[in-house]
Design an enzyme around this catalytic site. Structure first.
Site, PDB file in Angstrom:
ATOM      1  N   GLU A 270     -81.589  47.548  32.793  1.00 22.83           N
ATOM      2  CA  GLU A 270     -80.573  46.670  33.381  1.00 22.83           C
ATOM      3  C   GLU A 270     -81.226  45.668  34.332  1.00 22.83           C
ATOM      4  OE1 GLU A 270     -77.747  46.658  32.017  1.00 22.83           O
ATOM      5  OE2 GLU A 270     -77.965  48.560  30.942  1.00 22.83           O
ATOM      6  N   HIS A 273     -82.167  42.711  32.284  1.00 30.09           N
ATOM      7  CA  HIS A 273     -81.011  41.838  32.053  1.00 30.09           C
ATOM      8  C   HIS A 273     -80.723  41.007  33.301  1.00 30.09           C
ATOM      9  CE1 HIS A 273     -79.566  43.060  28.120  1.00 30.09           C
ATOM     10  NE2 HIS A 273     -79.463  44.343  28.459  1.00 30.09           N
ATOM     11  N   GLU A 300     -81.300  41.019  25.302  1.00 29.98           N
ATOM     12  CA  GLU A 300     -81.868  42.327  24.992  1.00 29.98           C
ATOM     13  C   GLU A 300     -83.397  42.251  24.988  1.00 29.98           C
ATOM     14  OE1 GLU A 300     -79.382  44.321  24.981  1.00 29.98           O
ATOM     15  OE2 GLU A 300     -80.331  46.215  24.437  1.00 29.98           O
TER      16      GLU A 300
END
Lengths: 506, 506
Positions: A270, A273, A300
């Site tokens: 995360e 991201h 991704e």
């Protein structure tokens, strides 16, 4: 006129971005600690804001503005006199506007009803491994997606417009070609690794207290360059990253006591991201509709690059293992860094995609990609899906699930009505490996840097080549600009070959 | 037509309530943990939603709907054939709609500008105790409030329409009369308590670890009836209660380590507000514009009743003191329950309103009420406010602040542009005492119940007499319905007389 139209587009863009961010606040709150009884009204709040947003995206005045800016199916980026950035903005809204205009309200209504019920039924069906229960809903979802494909229109493959919704600019034929090459390599590699023998990773499932997991995760995030003044880390059932503002990119993780692996790599994933979002929503793109990632797969690529290529690398743990064992001396007693590394990179075919290792993961995605195409073309009936699923599992991974819960019913995507999404996961791995190969070429000592805990160059390179462009370009275009070549799956398999030959001596 | 109009009003009401709740989510998030860099965009998000809400409240279609329902200045509750509940809804929106219609955009613009700058200047002026710096802004605020009073219109006193904004249905003359009686009683009581001698409360300022404060506070909240499935407790700089949904009423507190008093009574105070909101946003009122407290003062009656009348009572600590000392054995060593009780009820005139005890608090409010009236009538010029402030402090509390920071500059309200707000704090104490006197009459053994830790009857009585009616009635009307009599300040002073004669033997 062009100036006024541009001004009008940007003013509307700002309102829509603010609405999207407000919606993100409501979602974030719902997932991180909203009182349980609040769920019904929260749905109404979200529904009202989503309705407002939909009105704005489909407003015919927006259509006129885009028209004034020269946007059309032939020129989706608008007038060539516009700046690259403005063309990116035109592209984004023309895409959304013209798509929404093609879909009649009756289709949306049916889709909403089918998927609302379908999700509840799917959850029950998965619990009891009862495919026939879910079958009528999957049939509706397939029917609706076929209709959607026709409504949106296509030249080559009916799967194209569906794929394009999740990965703009990507074509079924290209994915098929790329996946075919990847499949061959992965199946071979998987066999070789399996022959090399069993890896012990039981030490990852000892009692790892949450406080240590949290402290270690936060340290890694800081080292990655995650800016806590522009974000925060919380807990939720399913880890996610969300932008609540241009300077408010939050991540969540889940502390799966006793084991450590899931929270650790979720946090890094995360974090990847979030770094992308933070880098994209900066400078002149901050707070605009293109101040975000270029696509799901490109997103991704960033999360998986940090999680796998960096976070599961020997270089990374050369620096971090001693820091990790400081928190978990008891749990890692007698485990060498090399043994730890083999443990966190253990390859073993299994039934569940989300638990899969780096090698078998792509095969799980290929399976879904092939089934989805066949469902959309009509070559496969819903009734035959469980059988097709299990045969493909046998073919690709050499194992067959005992139940549909461990097979065709495992993912929520189809229940949500999403067909065309799965390929983005594997494309992310491919993009990420190709980007990292370029980075290695540009910064030859990157592994040495990482092994000293210096992660800054990874971020700097990504900021420079990827993040700063936000969603100005499509992902395939951006990849080619960043690396100088179109998508080439060889980077990914070469990366895996090298990794596992080093790790396992194969 | 009436049916359709009612349906239309309710549909608009629903949208406005959802918007208000969404705004509350954004505020709550901002105060409890939003990343610092997010503040600018959050302001834009709030501004957009507040703009949307304002559009809806001032929409002339809403005016027509209210007209169809028979609402007018002569009949603000609309047609008499409507149900009590629906008349409450008509009253709420007619009030807002007709008020907003009377205020021109130019006034709103000037007010917004003056108070935006004024708040920043006030913060600086308070820091350096520089009244002349703030003076021009206060002059503008007074001028704007005088204009507002004229725009809204009044029969008796120019302060009436300002007071009415914060306490609908309350008149300046009534408050003046009530406060005059209270002033006499409080000044006398204050003198008697001071003669009785110094109280030791130093033990409240020892090191009380946060974890214990949190655990004890949560236990008390649960016992009060605060429903954690419909809310949560967080930390913020300034404690507050907010409704993010009909079933989502959250409170915050602040843990002021080392001392314990502030967090403890803040938690109970906010818990009182939250119980009111939870009780008002239930049943048929849930999620409507009248599913909330009747007024600021009625809200304050609930918070102060729980904080002071219950939370600082002998009965309460008869049950809780042993539970408290379990968390804080070290800190309360040698402190008897009676000594503790005297400590948390210590009376001592001081400069700062928000730190004032129950007896002097009302005098702080009277001071502001008298100055505000004089400013609005023009009997007092802004220039003379510091002098007037200090003379009144001398007259009412017998002390004079050394600096304006400890005097006229202490409160943020005027910088926010709010004149007419302060009386609601003291009215809350008066409403609360009157309600509790009725409760004592209805439930004669209520003190015994409380001393066994049984707080349920307090909540049940309030639910029955106050909460369930939400904002259907004005506060004065609701008080009279609940207690059988109009507002009578004697209950409050009698309560204080009894309390301090028991505590101090005076």
């Amino acid at each position: 006129m062009m100036d006024n139209a541009l001004k009008a587009l940007k003013s509307r863009d700002r309102e829509m971005v603010l609405l999207e961010h407000i919606i993100a606040v409501l979602h974030w709150d719902q997932e991180t600690g909203m009182p349980e009884a609040a769920v019904n009204e929260r749905a109404d709040q979200l529904s009202m804001l989503n309705g407002l947003l939909h009105e704005k995206v489909t407003d015919s005045d927006l259509g006129s503005i885009l028209n004034d800016l020269g946007a059309s199916d032939a020129h989706p980026l608008g007038d060539s006199s516009l700046s690259e950035e403005d063309r990116g903005l035109v592209r984004t809204y023309y895409r959304e506007y013209s798509r929404e205009k093609k879909i009649p309200a009756s289709w949306v209504k049916e889709f909403t009803e089918v998927t609302a019920k379908g999700q509840a039924v799917w959850a029950k069906a998965r619990k009891t491994s009862d495919f026939p229960l879910f079958k009528p809903y999957l049939e509706q979802v397939v029917k609706l997606n076929r209709e959607r494909s026709s409504l949106l229109g296509y030249t080559n493959h009916p799967y194209d417009p569906l794929l394009d919704e999740y990965e703009p600019g990507m074509k079924t034929a290209e994915v098929a070609q790329v996946f075919a090459a990847m499949k061959l390599d992965l199946v071979t590699l998987l066999e070789r690794i399996q022959i090399a023998g069993e890896v012990d990773d039981t030490f990852l499932y000892r009692e790892y207290p949450k406080a240590g997991q949290d402290a270690f995760g936060r340290m890694v995030l800081k080292d990655m360059g995650y800016d806590f003044s522009r974000g925060r880390l919380d807990e939720s059932t399913h880890p996610f990253t969300t932008s609540l503002g241009a300077d408010d990119v939050r991540i969540t993780t889940r502390y799966t006591e006793p084991s450590v692996s899931s929270s650790l790599f979720s946090t890094i994933h995360e974090g990847g991201h979030a770094l992308y979002e933070m880098g994209a929503s900066a400078g002149s793109l901050a707070g605009t509709g293109i101040g975000t990632g270029a696509s799901l797969a490109m997103h991704e690529s960033q999360s998986r690059l940090w999680e796998n290529v960096v976070g599961r690398s020997k270089a990374f743990w050369t620096h971090y293992y001693s820091r990790f064992t400081k928190h978990f001396a008891q749990q890692t007693k007698g485990i060498t860094m090399d043994a730890f590394l083999r443990g966190i990179n253990k390859v073993q075919p299994s039934f569940i995609r989300v638990d899969a290792d780096e090698v078998s993961y792509g095969l799980h995605v290929i399976l879904r990609f092939e089934l989805e195409q066949a469902l959309i073309t009509g070559d496969l009936s819903v009734e035959d899906v469980p059988h097709a699923w299990n045969s493909k599992m046998k073919e690709l991974l050499g194992i067959v699930p005992q139940t549909d819960a461990d097979g065709v019913l495992q993912d929520v995507h189809w229940a949500f009505g999403m067909i065309g999404y799965f390929p983005t996961y594997a494309l992310g791995n491919l993009y990420g490996a190709q980007l990292f190969a370029s980075l290695e070429r540009d910064v030859p000592d990157i592994h040495d840097q990482i092994s000293r805990g210096e992660l800054g160059e990874v971020l700097t390179w990504m900021r420079d080549r990827i993040h700063q462009y936000g969603a100005i370009y499509s992902a395939p275009e951006l990849l080619e600009r960043a690396t100088g070549s179109p998508l080439d799956p060889a980077h990914f398999t070469a990366y895996l070959e090298k990794k596992y030959s080093d790790l396992m001596g194969i």
